[in-house]
Design an enzyme around this catalytic site. Sequence first.
Site, PDB file in Angstrom:
ATOM      1  N   ARG A 146       0.809  -1.218   0.000  1.00  0.00           N
ATOM      2  CA  ARG A 146       0.000   0.000   0.000  1.00  0.00           C
ATOM      3  C   ARG A 146       0.843   1.269   0.000  1.00  0.00           C
ATOM      4  O   ARG A 146       0.415   2.300  -0.510  1.00  0.00           O
ATOM      5  CB  ARG A 146      -0.907   0.015   1.237  1.00  0.00           C
ATOM      6  CG  ARG A 146      -1.827  -1.178   1.377  1.00  0.00           C
ATOM      7  CD  ARG A 146      -2.512  -1.124   2.741  1.00  0.00           C
ATOM      8  NE  ARG A 146      -3.239  -2.340   3.057  1.00  0.00           N
ATOM      9  CZ  ARG A 146      -4.519  -2.544   2.777  1.00  0.00           C
ATOM     10  NH1 ARG A 146      -5.204  -1.608   2.147  1.00  0.00           N
ATOM     11  NH2 ARG A 146      -5.119  -3.671   3.120  1.00  0.00           N
ATOM     12  N   GLY A 153       7.170 -21.148  10.824  1.00  0.00           N
ATOM     13  CA  GLY A 153       8.435 -21.684  11.304  1.00  0.00           C
ATOM     14  C   GLY A 153       9.383 -20.585  11.741  1.00  0.00           C
ATOM     15  O   GLY A 153       9.097 -19.395  11.591  1.00  0.00           O
ATOM     16  N   LYS A 182       3.494 -18.546  19.943  1.00  0.00           N
ATOM     17  CA  LYS A 182       4.892 -18.219  20.249  1.00  0.00           C
ATOM     18  C   LYS A 182       5.078 -16.720  20.437  1.00  0.00           C
ATOM     19  O   LYS A 182       5.939 -16.281  21.209  1.00  0.00           O
ATOM     20  CB  LYS A 182       5.825 -18.777  19.176  1.00  0.00           C
ATOM     21  CG  LYS A 182       5.543 -18.281  17.745  1.00  0.00           C
ATOM     22  CD  LYS A 182       6.332 -17.057  17.368  1.00  0.00           C
ATOM     23  CE  LYS A 182       5.996 -16.582  15.979  1.00  0.00           C
ATOM     24  NZ  LYS A 182       6.799 -15.399  15.576  1.00  0.00           N
TER      25      LYS A 182
END
Length: 346
Positions: free
Chosen positions: A36, A139, A194
């Site tokens: 954007r 990951g 996490k």
Amino acid sequence: MINSKQKIAVLGAGSWGTALAALVARHDYPTILWGRDVRVIQSIDIQHQNFRYLPSIMLPQTLRATTDLAAAVSGADWVLVAVPSYAFTETLCRLAPLLSIGVGVAWATKGFEPGSGRFLHEVAREILGGDAPLAVVTGPSFAKEVTLGLPTAVTVHGEDACFTQMVANAMHGPMFRAYTGNDVIGAELGGAMKNVLAVAIGVADGMQLGMNARAGLITRGLNEMLRLSAVIGARPETLMGLAGLGDLVLTCTGDLSRNRRLGFALGRGQSLSDAIREIGQVVESVQTSDEVMRHAEQNGVELPISEAVRAVLREEITPYAGMKVLLAREQKPEYLDILFKANCSL
């Protein structure tokens, strides 16, 4: 010579979207990056640098960039979405009418849909329909290190094995390993949780509580991931792999982690608003802590570390008070069989 590789459109010109676009472009896939911010897009397209999010790192000259979403996805064989979780639904709503039938969509966004707490694959399926091939990329991977070509390993999960492999193949290379799986729920859960747990470790580091505290929090944080995974349909082995343990260790120990840096600043006594302003980028844990606890409470699962982080981020308690609450918890067995006894308390 005609390039027979798939054309890839990457949506989101932040650090992660730029890193992934540069990765597949270096693997000779025709790649176009959509964003954007006109200045950021121009710097990528003309100067081959993302001056705002990845300054001083040269990007492939073959990587194109545009602010025109329709132009970005026109002729794309598949699309990779790498926008913050708060922009995920809106981006897919804009994308849906532009997609040709059979074009797959993968995302590297981590978190839940703000407000509803829905998993992102649920959002994607509702917006894109039942036939669109879908996959999630997750990951332990800092954008800066990926862009610099440092060794990295991620995992791609999806129900459509062919599309999942296609996404992994585009990313896999000499310095970037892409594994595959089909546990979308587990992959998304690890990537979301996490970030919340990294705040707790950051707080402990900011308060100078020592390496023992860090190790304990990471281990018990993994326990919380496994506990929640057991009641929402995820597989524990997914959380013990790159999507869970791998990402948790990186985010909780790496100085490039925005969520750990937020916790560190709070542990040093900074206000939440000042810490976020200083980081200068989206910190997913601020929103995600609410959604993690929503899932925990709906399923009757106790997540004391995540709950303390939510309270700190809501400014209901101080970081010091949060740590005192955790340390004052009743002594109990460690319950190494938590994979099978999801409802036992921590």
